[in-house]
Design a protein around this motif. Sequence first.
Motif, PDB file in Angstrom:
ATOM      1  N   VAL A   1      -7.016  -8.974  -7.212  1.00 56.74           N
ATOM      2  CA  VAL A   1      -6.650  -7.535  -7.034  1.00 56.74           C
ATOM      3  C   VAL A   1      -7.124  -6.800  -6.191  1.00 56.74           C
ATOM      4  O   VAL A   1      -8.319  -6.576  -5.940  1.00 56.74           O
ATOM      5  N   HIS A   2      -6.346  -5.835  -5.375  1.00 55.26           N
ATOM      6  CA  HIS A   2      -6.593  -5.032  -4.520  1.00 55.26           C
ATOM      7  C   HIS A   2      -6.353  -3.590  -5.035  1.00 55.26           C
ATOM      8  O   HIS A   2      -5.295  -3.270  -5.468  1.00 55.26           O
ATOM      9  N   LEU A   3      -7.634  -2.871  -5.266  1.00 51.68           N
ATOM     10  CA  LEU A   3      -7.599  -1.511  -5.896  1.00 51.68           C
ATOM     11  C   LEU A   3      -7.709  -0.614  -4.597  1.00 51.68           C
ATOM     12  O   LEU A   3      -8.383  -0.582  -3.715  1.00 51.68           O
ATOM     13  N   CYS A   4      -6.800   0.417  -4.781  1.00 56.01           N
ATOM     14  CA  CYS A   4      -6.777   1.497  -3.660  1.00 56.01           C
ATOM     15  C   CYS A   4      -7.348   2.899  -4.234  1.00 56.01           C
ATOM     16  O   CYS A   4      -7.272   3.232  -5.307  1.00 56.01           O
ATOM     17  N   ARG A   5      -8.261   3.436  -3.507  1.00 53.85           N
ATOM     18  CA  ARG A   5      -8.947   4.696  -3.930  1.00 53.85           C
ATOM     19  C   ARG A   5      -8.721   6.014  -2.899  1.00 53.85           C
ATOM     20  O   ARG A   5      -8.622   5.456  -1.665  1.00 53.85           O
ATOM     21  N   LEU A   6      -8.384   7.076  -3.449  1.00 56.12           N
ATOM     22  CA  LEU A   6      -8.045   8.187  -2.324  1.00 56.12           C
ATOM     23  C   LEU A   6      -9.547   8.336  -1.734  1.00 56.12           C
ATOM     24  O   LEU A   6     -10.531   8.963  -2.406  1.00 56.12           O
ATOM     25  N   GLU A   7      -9.250   8.837  -0.397  1.00 54.25           N
ATOM     26  CA  GLU A   7     -10.418   9.211   0.315  1.00 54.25           C
ATOM     27  C   GLU A   7      -9.693  10.588   1.115  1.00 54.25           C
ATOM     28  O   GLU A   7      -9.277  10.678   2.019  1.00 54.25           O
ATOM     29  N   PRO A   8     -10.412  11.713   0.362  1.00 55.29           N
ATOM     30  CA  PRO A   8      -9.626  13.229   0.597  1.00 55.29           C
ATOM     31  C   PRO A   8     -10.403  13.764   1.817  1.00 55.29           C
ATOM     32  O   PRO A   8      -9.685  14.735   2.325  1.00 55.29           O
ATOM     33  N   ALA A   9     -11.601  13.322   2.502  1.00 58.26           N
ATOM     34  CA  ALA A   9     -11.863  13.947   3.647  1.00 58.26           C
ATOM     35  C   ALA A   9     -11.056  14.338   4.746  1.00 58.26           C
ATOM     36  O   ALA A   9     -11.056  15.248   5.300  1.00 58.26           O
ATOM     37  N   PRO A  10     -10.309  13.165   5.278  1.00 57.81           N
ATOM     38  CA  PRO A  10      -9.429  13.596   6.437  1.00 57.81           C
ATOM     39  C   PRO A  10      -8.417  14.687   6.032  1.00 57.81           C
ATOM     40  O   PRO A  10      -7.994  15.388   6.768  1.00 57.81           O
ATOM     41  N   LEU A  11      -7.959  14.907   4.868  1.00 56.87           N
ATOM     42  CA  LEU A  11      -7.243  16.061   4.237  1.00 56.87           C
ATOM     43  C   LEU A  11      -7.848  17.658   4.492  1.00 56.87           C
ATOM     44  O   LEU A  11      -7.082  18.422   4.994  1.00 56.87           O
TER      45      LEU A  11
END
Length: 121
Positions: free
Chosen positions: A70-80
């Motif tokens: 399973v490939h799990l994705c997580r938000l990385e908000p720093a670039p926002l």
Amino acid sequence: MVELDAPHLDPVFHALGDRTRRRMLRELAGGERSVGQLAEPFAMSLAAASKHIKVLENAGLIRREVRGRVHLCRLEPAPLAGVQEWLAFYERFWTDRLSMLDRLLRDADASASTPSKGDKP
């Protein structure tokens, strides 16, 4: 001071320029999701979803972790934050225009509610 020529923001704006990727980011704001979960609302293949996810990864907006199969994705908000800072520079132009519109509308309302000399009370 905001860096107006910020090439590091180019991949972020590119990633945000697509509605599907923006919706994926919105989903990730609620917590980590698998590639399949991100693909599901769009009725797209895992390969197509993976291409969108790769763009988000290249922009630094998400982090993908492999757990077994399973490939799990997580938000990385720093670039926002960089995007927000860049946009904030231009906010003064919007604010000035909206303030001017507000003044014009208030003046128009005041003129409309003030009876002229020919009007009977």
